[in-house]
Design a protein around this motif. Structure first.
Motif, PDB file in Angstrom:
ATOM      1  N   CYS A  29      15.466   1.135   1.753  1.00  0.00           N
ATOM      2  CA  CYS A  29      14.877   0.371   2.849  1.00  0.00           C
ATOM      3  C   CYS A  29      14.901   1.166   4.152  1.00  0.00           C
ATOM      4  N   LEU A  30      15.873   2.034   4.291  1.00  0.00           N
ATOM      5  CA  LEU A  30      15.929   2.892   5.475  1.00  0.00           C
ATOM      6  C   LEU A  30      14.707   3.802   5.526  1.00  0.00           C
ATOM      7  N   ARG A  31      14.284   4.308   4.365  1.00  0.00           N
ATOM      8  CA  ARG A  31      13.079   5.158   4.321  1.00  0.00           C
ATOM      9  C   ARG A  31      11.807   4.331   4.479  1.00  0.00           C
ATOM     10  N   GLY A  32      11.721   3.235   3.735  1.00  0.00           N
ATOM     11  CA  GLY A  32      10.569   2.358   3.874  1.00  0.00           C
ATOM     12  C   GLY A  32       9.260   2.905   3.349  1.00  0.00           C
ATOM     13  N   VAL A  33       9.307   3.875   2.436  1.00  0.00           N
ATOM     14  CA  VAL A  33       8.104   4.452   1.847  1.00  0.00           C
ATOM     15  C   VAL A  33       8.269   4.455   0.329  1.00  0.00           C
ATOM     16  N   PRO A  34       7.170   4.582  -0.431  1.00  0.00           N
ATOM     17  CA  PRO A  34       7.288   4.558  -1.889  1.00  0.00           C
ATOM     18  C   PRO A  34       8.132   5.706  -2.427  1.00  0.00           C
ATOM     19  N   VAL A  35       9.073   5.358  -3.317  1.00  0.00           N
ATOM     20  CA  VAL A  35       9.936   6.349  -3.962  1.00  0.00           C
ATOM     21  C   VAL A  35      10.266   5.867  -5.368  1.00  0.00           C
ATOM     22  N   VAL A  36      10.688   6.802  -6.209  1.00  0.00           N
ATOM     23  CA  VAL A  36      11.367   6.443  -7.443  1.00  0.00           C
ATOM     24  C   VAL A  36      12.857   6.494  -7.149  1.00  0.00           C
ATOM     25  N   MET A  37      13.519   5.365  -7.323  1.00  0.00           N
ATOM     26  CA  MET A  37      14.938   5.228  -7.012  1.00  0.00           C
ATOM     27  C   MET A  37      15.722   5.258  -8.316  1.00  0.00           C
ATOM     28  N   SER A  38      16.795   6.044  -8.338  1.00  0.00           N
ATOM     29  CA  SER A  38      17.624   6.110  -9.540  1.00  0.00           C
ATOM     30  C   SER A  38      19.089   6.195  -9.145  1.00  0.00           C
ATOM     31  N   GLY A  39      19.963   6.351 -10.164  1.00  0.00           N
ATOM     32  CA  GLY A  39      21.395   6.219  -9.919  1.00  0.00           C
ATOM     33  C   GLY A  39      21.695   4.775  -9.596  1.00  0.00           C
ATOM     34  N   ILE A  40      22.511   4.543  -8.594  1.00  0.00           N
ATOM     35  CA  ILE A  40      22.751   3.170  -8.139  1.00  0.00           C
ATOM     36  C   ILE A  40      21.929   2.865  -6.888  1.00  0.00           C
ATOM     37  N   GLY A  41      21.041   3.805  -6.556  1.00  0.00           N
ATOM     38  CA  GLY A  41      20.204   3.660  -5.368  1.00  0.00           C
ATOM     39  C   GLY A  41      20.281   4.849  -4.450  1.00  0.00           C
TER      40      GLY A  41
ATOM     41  N   TRP B  27       5.857 -23.734  -2.762  1.00  0.00           N
ATOM     42  CA  TRP B  27       6.158 -22.320  -2.947  1.00  0.00           C
ATOM     43  C   TRP B  27       5.938 -21.557  -1.647  1.00  0.00           C
ATOM     44  N   TRP B  28       6.683 -20.470  -1.497  1.00  0.00           N
ATOM     45  CA  TRP B  28       6.387 -19.493  -0.427  1.00  0.00           C
ATOM     46  C   TRP B  28       5.400 -18.484  -0.983  1.00  0.00           C
ATOM     47  N   VAL B  29       4.241 -18.371  -0.336  1.00  0.00           N
ATOM     48  CA  VAL B  29       3.177 -17.492  -0.809  1.00  0.00           C
ATOM     49  C   VAL B  29       2.746 -16.597   0.351  1.00  0.00           C
ATOM     50  N   ALA B  30       2.679 -15.295   0.116  1.00  0.00           N
ATOM     51  CA  ALA B  30       2.313 -14.365   1.189  1.00  0.00           C
ATOM     52  C   ALA B  30       1.480 -13.209   0.632  1.00  0.00           C
ATOM     53  N   PRO B  31       0.230 -13.049   1.119  1.00  0.00           N
ATOM     54  CA  PRO B  31      -0.540 -11.859   0.787  1.00  0.00           C
ATOM     55  C   PRO B  31      -0.114 -10.710   1.692  1.00  0.00           C
ATOM     56  N   ALA B  32      -0.135  -9.494   1.177  1.00  0.00           N
ATOM     57  CA  ALA B  32       0.296  -8.352   1.993  1.00  0.00           C
ATOM     58  C   ALA B  32      -0.238  -7.061   1.409  1.00  0.00           C
ATOM     59  N   LEU B  33      -0.554  -6.115   2.280  1.00  0.00           N
ATOM     60  CA  LEU B  33      -1.038  -4.798   1.889  1.00  0.00           C
ATOM     61  C   LEU B  33       0.144  -3.900   1.531  1.00  0.00           C
ATOM     62  N   LEU B  34      -0.043  -3.056   0.526  1.00  0.00           N
ATOM     63  CA  LEU B  34       0.952  -2.030   0.202  1.00  0.00           C
ATOM     64  C   LEU B  34       1.124  -1.111   1.401  1.00  0.00           C
ATOM     65  N   ARG B  35       2.362  -0.846   1.762  1.00  0.00           N
ATOM     66  CA  ARG B  35       2.648   0.084   2.861  1.00  0.00           C
ATOM     67  C   ARG B  35       2.747   1.487   2.258  1.00  0.00           C
TER      68      ARG B  35
END
Length: 304
Positions: A160-172, A295-303
């Motif tokens: 979340c600190l980076r806030g960009v798409p990544v592949v996360m592994s290990g425990i994060g 329900w909570w419903v929210a449309p949103a663009l991929l960042r």
């Protein structure tokens, strides 16, 4: 440092800083093992949707205080010491910030995301606090040192600190940047049902997964959807058993004609549908909101 709520917010000044805490989406989530200390290892394509909480950071004379507002504020007001304040304390200690000189701040969190819903709300809020306070206090920590601090706060805080798409592994702690993803729209849906992360992990059945190759997603929309379809969320079945409402949400998303893929994020209960266009996502979100007003419903663009 103390936490307090206020009905009236302080007036913002030119020195007030603002940070977004974007919703974290696990497009894939494979549980690959468990360490002796009890932490689970995983492999996950993590992205962020352009909807989330908001954090304002304003200077103060000494103490750090936190005010919480917004549609989901009630879920946090009972917490005497939430992750945002723990992040502030940890950063002050790591960077040797003197509270008597520059270590105060007024934090105002606008809670727009459901609490404990599988989209990283608390982790994203903590990451926003780290970013905002580092700017306010002029903290010059190296990125790897700041990410190590974030990991001590929680497994999802570094991503979340980076806030960009990544592949996360290990425990994060292992974050691998990914190629540019095609433009995509989300429809996020939460049935407003609490799901226990610990119970979902405990209820997971079967052996651990092998991280599927290739680890990085392909270019192109059709290839990406096929790649995602072959890499499920290993926690989804357990969450569905714990909270049948998740099954209902997934069925509703899958029933939408333009939905490319429907899946649960994290340990639930928030699910998402992927859509190619804004028009399709907005139409789907409106239809779901009309059919399921609770329900909570929210449309949103991929960042990207």
């Amino acid at each position: 440092m103390t936490a307090r709520d206020a009905t009236a917010l302080p007036e913002t000044s030119e020195a007030t800083l603002f940070e977004d805490a974007w919703a974290k989406i696990n497009l894939t989530l494979q549980i690959t093992g468990r360490r002796p200390d009890g932490y689970h290892e995983l492999n996950s394509l993590v992205v962020f949707a352009q909807v989330g909480d908001k954090l304002s950071v304003a200077p103060a004379v000494d103490a750090v205080t936190l005010q919480v507002e917004g549609p989901f504020a009630d879920g946090l007001r009972a917490e005497p010491d939430n992750l945002v304040l723990r992040a502030a304390r940890a950063l002050a200690a790591e960077a040797a910030v003197d509270s008597a000189q520059r270590g105060g701040a007024v934090l105002t969190l606008t809670k727009n995301l459901p609490v404990a819903s599988g989209i990283g709300g608390g982790s994203a809020d903590a990451a926003a606090a780290l970013r905002g306070l580092a700017r306010l206090w002029d903290v010059g920590l190296a990125p790897d040192r700041l990410e190590a601090l974030a990991l001590r706060l929680g497994a999802d805080v570094p991503v979340c600190l980076r806030g960009v798409p990544v592949v996360m592994s290990g425990i994060g702690e292992r974050l691998e940047p990914v190629p540019a993803l095609p433009p995509l729209w989300f429809v996020l849906v939460n049935p407003r049902v609490a799901v226990s992360t610990a119970a979902v992990f405990a209820g997971r059945e079967g052996t651990f997964s092998q991280a599927a190759e290739p680890l990085l997603p392909p270019l192109g929309l059709a290839a990406l959807i096929d790649w995602l379809a072959a890499r499920p969320n290993d926690l989804q079945a357990a969450a569905c058993r714990q909270a049948p409402a998740v099954v209902e949400v997934l069925a509703a998303l899958e029933g939408l004609s333009d939905c490319l893929l429907a899946r649960m994020s994290g340990s639930g209960a928030t699910c998402f549908g992927l859509f190619e266009s804004e028009e399709a996502a907005l139409y789907a979100a409106e239809a779901l909101a009309l059919q399921h007003s609770d329900w909570w419903v929210a449309p949103a663009l991929l960042r990207a």
